[in-house]
Scaffold this motif. Structure first.
Motif, PDB file in Angstrom:
ATOM      1  N   HIS A  75      42.394   5.257 -44.384  1.00 29.47           N
ATOM      2  CA  HIS A  75      43.077   3.967 -44.375  1.00 29.47           C
ATOM      3  C   HIS A  75      44.275   4.025 -45.313  1.00 29.47           C
ATOM      4  O   HIS A  75      44.310   4.812 -46.267  1.00 29.47           O
ATOM      5  N   TRP A  96      47.319   1.351 -47.256  1.00 28.70           N
ATOM      6  CA  TRP A  96      47.464  -0.027 -47.716  1.00 28.70           C
ATOM      7  C   TRP A  96      48.825  -0.226 -48.364  1.00 28.70           C
ATOM      8  O   TRP A  96      49.481   0.721 -48.779  1.00 28.70           O
ATOM      9  N   ARG A 146      43.591   3.169 -40.282  1.00 27.77           N
ATOM     10  CA  ARG A 146      43.480   1.737 -40.523  1.00 27.77           C
ATOM     11  C   ARG A 146      44.513   1.317 -41.561  1.00 27.77           C
ATOM     12  O   ARG A 146      44.860   2.086 -42.463  1.00 27.77           O
ATOM     13  N   GLY A 203      46.106  -2.060 -44.102  1.00 23.79           N
ATOM     14  CA  GLY A 203      45.695  -3.314 -44.703  1.00 23.79           C
ATOM     15  C   GLY A 203      46.491  -3.723 -45.918  1.00 23.79           C
ATOM     16  O   GLY A 203      47.284  -2.952 -46.468  1.00 23.79           O
ATOM     17  N   THR A 204      46.277  -4.970 -46.332  1.00 22.02           N
ATOM     18  CA  THR A 204      46.853  -5.509 -47.566  1.00 22.02           C
ATOM     19  C   THR A 204      45.915  -5.188 -48.719  1.00 22.02           C
ATOM     20  O   THR A 204      44.700  -5.280 -48.595  1.00 22.02           O
ATOM     21  N   ASP A 223      46.966  -7.640 -36.362  1.00 23.90           N
ATOM     22  CA  ASP A 223      45.800  -7.133 -35.646  1.00 23.90           C
ATOM     23  C   ASP A 223      46.185  -6.708 -34.240  1.00 23.90           C
ATOM     24  O   ASP A 223      45.712  -5.684 -33.739  1.00 23.90           O
ATOM     25  N   PHE A 255      43.773  -3.289 -38.269  1.00 25.14           N
ATOM     26  CA  PHE A 255      44.146  -3.995 -39.493  1.00 25.14           C
ATOM     27  C   PHE A 255      42.935  -4.570 -40.224  1.00 25.14           C
ATOM     28  O   PHE A 255      42.027  -5.131 -39.607  1.00 25.14           O
ATOM     29  N   THR A 256      42.928  -4.424 -41.534  1.00 26.58           N
ATOM     30  CA  THR A 256      41.926  -5.035 -42.411  1.00 26.58           C
ATOM     31  C   THR A 256      42.640  -5.927 -43.416  1.00 26.58           C
ATOM     32  O   THR A 256      43.620  -5.500 -44.049  1.00 26.58           O
ATOM     33  N   LEU A 257      42.156  -7.139 -43.575  1.00 28.76           N
ATOM     34  CA  LEU A 257      42.718  -8.031 -44.583  1.00 28.76           C
ATOM     35  C   LEU A 257      42.045  -7.786 -45.924  1.00 28.76           C
ATOM     36  O   LEU A 257      40.874  -8.124 -46.104  1.00 28.76           O
TER      37      LEU A 257
END
Length: 291
Positions: free
Chosen positions: A30, A32, A65, A67-68, A89, A96-98
């Motif tokens: 992932h 970020w 993946r 994300g923030t 998403d 996407f992962t929040l």
């Protein structure tokens, strides 16, 4: 064990794009970016928005993946933010992962000209922020009247690619935030305690992991909770060498963490290091994680 990398949103896209591509090619699980309007010692330097950065990253990657790390209520309202999240998403095709947290003191809390909230209000606002986002991303229409936020017939079509909604990675070090993570999160992330002593930091991380296990046991949820550790909250930068990173990964695994997150090396200042270390980790460490 999975490993992720944070790429700070400080470079123009012609410089940033190769890093996002490399994160996927190197085998990180992932990637970020920070969600701030300005951050600490870098507040006077170049800085770009998290949502468009991640949208661009989604267009040049296909597997990793994104994300923030992490979004907060400091300058966001759940209703318009939910639209951004739905878009991320969709553009990422469900990658996407929040990452979301309560937010701390600093530039984000003062730049809008408002008085920073008291600690107790910040925690309560965070809980409401996450709960309302949960509703907005699951329901077709949401009406909400809380202490900090309101929504009136907020629409959410077409809904998330990931069902019932995109996953939440909830940042929590204290008991109240841990309850939010246990209730709404699909994953939990901790920074450990503030200390300049490495062993004290790892001891604090162990204590927090145990506290989260106890908190999670109080929630009746049929979900596997992934556990993330921000390695670079430790007194030692995790990518100072491949050996340092490998040791940190091993210690995190012993404490039950499923994922670790490091930061892409910068030329100087915070997270200063060499990209050659990232290449070494990609060649020698990442291929054996999860075996």
């Amino acid at each position: 064990m999975r490993a992720g990398i944070v790429i700070l949103p400080e470079h123009r896209w012609w410089m940033a794009e190769p890093k996002w591509r490399a994160a996927e090619e190197y085998g990180f699980h992932h990637a970020w970016t920070y969600d701030h309007l300005g951050w600490r010692t870098l507040v006077d330097g170049p800085w770009f928005g998290a949502v468009p950065t991640l949208t661009a990253a989604a267009m040049v990657t296909s597997r990793i993946r994104l994300g923030t790390f992490v979004a907060s209520p400091n300058f966001r309202h759940p209703v318009p933010f939910a639209r951004d999240l739905l878009t991320l998403d969709d553009v990422s095709d469900g990658r996407f992962t929040l990452g979301v947290g309560a937010g701390g003191a600093g530039y984000d809390t003062t730049v809008l000209g408002e008085k920073p909230p008291l600690p107790r209000d910040r925690t309560a606002r965070f809980a409401e922020f996450v709960e309302l986002l949960d509703q907005l991303l699951i329901k077709d229409r949401t009406s909400w009247h809380g202490e900090f936020y309101a929504a009136e017939e907020a629409r959410s079509a077409p809904g998330c690619v990931q069902r019932p909604r995109l996953p939440f990675l909830v940042a929590a070090n204290g008991p109240k935030a841990m309850r939010v993570a246990a209730r709404f999160g699909q994953a939990w992330v901790t920074t450990g305690p503030p200390t300049e002593d490495v062993e004290a930091w790892w001891s604090g991380v162990r204590t927090m992991a145990e506290q989260f296990s106890e908190t999670l046991a109080t929630e009746d949820r049929a979900v596997r909770m992934h556990r993330y550790l921000n390695l670079d909250s430790a007194p030692v930068y995790s990518l100072s060498s491949a050996a340092c990173f490998q040791d940190a990964v091993g210690r995190a695994a012993e404490l039950g963490f499923t994922d670790v997150v490091a930061h892409w090396p910068r030329h100087d200042g915070v997270y200063a290091g060499s990209e050659a270390v990232v290449e070494e980790i990609a060649a020698d460490v990442l291929p054996v994680l999860g075996r």
